[in-house]
Design a protein around this motif. Structure first.
Motif, mmCIF file in Angstrom:
data_model
loop_
_atom_site.group_PDB
_atom_site.id
_atom_site.type_symbol
_atom_site.label_atom_id
_atom_site.label_comp_id
_atom_site.label_asym_id
_atom_site.label_seq_id
_atom_site.Cartn_x
_atom_site.Cartn_y
_atom_site.Cartn_z
ATOM 1 N N ILE A 77 89.864 67.006 72.062
ATOM 2 C CA ILE A 77 89.773 66.861 70.604
ATOM 3 C C ILE A 77 89.726 68.245 69.961
ATOM 4 O O ILE A 77 89.061 69.152 70.463
ATOM 5 N N ALA A 78 90.437 68.415 68.877
ATOM 6 C CA ALA A 78 90.488 69.717 68.199
ATOM 7 C C ALA A 78 89.115 70.089 67.644
ATOM 8 O O ALA A 78 88.336 69.219 67.238
ATOM 9 N N PRO A 79 88.807 71.393 67.610
ATOM 10 C CA PRO A 79 87.534 71.841 67.024
ATOM 11 C C PRO A 79 87.397 71.386 65.575
ATOM 12 O O PRO A 79 88.393 71.284 64.839
ATOM 13 N N THR A 80 86.188 71.131 65.153
ATOM 14 C CA THR A 80 85.930 70.724 63.771
ATOM 15 C C THR A 80 86.343 71.828 62.796
ATOM 16 O O THR A 80 85.973 72.991 62.971
ATOM 17 N N SER A 81 87.105 71.445 61.777
ATOM 18 C CA SER A 81 87.515 72.402 60.739
ATOM 19 C C SER A 81 86.981 72.000 59.374
ATOM 20 O O SER A 81 87.223 72.697 58.381
ATOM 21 N N THR B 246 83.384 75.383 60.520
ATOM 22 C CA THR B 246 83.084 75.009 61.901
ATOM 23 C C THR B 246 81.593 74.724 62.067
ATOM 24 O O THR B 246 80.784 75.046 61.193
ATOM 25 N N GLY B 247 81.229 74.123 63.208
ATOM 26 C CA GLY B 247 79.824 73.794 63.440
ATOM 27 C C GLY B 247 79.419 73.969 64.890
ATOM 28 O O GLY B 247 80.243 73.857 65.801
ATOM 29 N N ALA B 248 78.144 74.268 65.093
ATOM 30 C CA ALA B 248 77.594 74.435 66.438
ATOM 31 C C ALA B 248 76.213 73.798 66.502
ATOM 32 O O ALA B 248 75.583 73.537 65.472
ATOM 33 N N SER C 121 79.660 73.325 70.617
ATOM 34 C CA SER C 121 80.360 73.278 69.339
ATOM 35 C C SER C 121 80.796 71.857 69.002
ATOM 36 O O SER C 121 81.010 71.026 69.892
ATOM 37 N N PHE C 122 80.953 71.611 67.707
ATOM 38 C CA PHE C 122 81.421 70.304 67.244
ATOM 39 C C PHE C 122 82.943 70.241 67.277
ATOM 40 O O PHE C 122 83.638 71.237 67.066
ATOM 41 N N LEU C 123 83.429 69.031 67.539
ATOM 42 C CA LEU C 123 84.853 68.763 67.585
ATOM 43 C C LEU C 123 85.179 67.592 66.659
ATOM 44 O O LEU C 123 84.308 66.799 66.302
ATOM 45 N N GLY C 124 86.454 67.489 66.276
ATOM 46 C CA GLY C 124 86.911 66.336 65.523
ATOM 47 C C GLY C 124 86.602 66.394 64.040
ATOM 48 O O GLY C 124 85.825 67.217 63.560
#
Length: 223
Positions: free
Chosen positions: A51-55, A155-157, A182-185
């Motif tokens: 899943i792509a990193p959260t944007s 982004t988030g962690a 890190s957060f994804l999606g």
């Protein structure tokens, strides 16, 4: 006589996250139900990792995340086995807060010596209020490069510690594990990262912080 490798691995008991005695459940037999298994874990970890990193990291999250962790158990310098466990974390977070946003558990621990069968490990690790669990949000401003506009990204962690006692047979280990990643999606719908921590013999604590180490990975998905 109990093999010393089993005694050490049991002490690891994992978890406390993520693991004394001869490895096995309370009656000394292999667990045949509910064992996540390393192969099953890896397939799910790989799926979530894709899943792509959260944007578009939100400024607030009120949600439940569930997943699993898998970790190697190390005694001194040698890896003596592995453990897997289920993760269930509730999040109540608003950007900028200092209070721990996490509550929840790591449970259904299963462990094995290298090449052996998975065995049940009793006990549950819970989010430790003594450790500063955190969620962070980072905003990367929009920019223009070579005439092309790169949109803003948020982004988030996350970082959270769980602790408790894990028991196998008559042996109990004080265990602590930390999940950092890190957060994804879209909207922080998932997360992946590293598991670290250790364990100590609850009956005979030594001078060191931990008698053994725990290190691996985890994944989470919003429910």
């Amino acid at each position: 006589m109990i093999d010393s490798r089993y005694m050490r691995f049991g002490l690891l008991l994992l978890a406390s996250t993520a693991v004394a005695g001869c490895l096995g459940n309370s009656n000394g037999t292999a667990s045949t139900s509910g064992a996540p298994g390393a192969s099953g874990y890896q397939a799910e970890f790989d799926r979530v990792s894709a899943i792509a990193p959260t944007s578009d990291m939100p400024t607030a999250i009120q949600a439940t995340y569930a997943g699993q962790m898998r970790a190697d158990v190390t005694d001194a310098s040698a890896v003596v086995g592995e453990v897997v466990a289920d993760l269930n974390l509730d999040v109540d977070w608003t950007d900028g807060q200092t209070a721990n946003p996490f509550s929840g558990t790591a449970s259904n621990f299963q462990g094995r010596l290298s090449g052996g069968d998975f065995q049940a490990i009793d006990g549950t690790l819970t989010v430790d209020p003594a450790f500063p669990g955190t969620i962070s949000r980072t905003v990367i401003p929009s920019s223009t490069v070579g005439g092309f506009t790169i949109p803003e990204v948020q982004t988030g962690a996350m970082n959270v510690a769980l602790s408790g006692q894990l028991t196998q047979g008559t042996d109990t280990a004080d265990t602590t594990v930390t999940l950092g990643g890190s957060f994804l999606g879209a909207g922080a719908s998932a997360a992946i990262g590293a598991v670290s921590g250790g364990f100590s013999n609850a009956a005979a604590p030594g001078p060191s912080i931990f008698d053994g180490g725990i290190g691996g990975t985890y994944y989470l998905e919003r429910q």
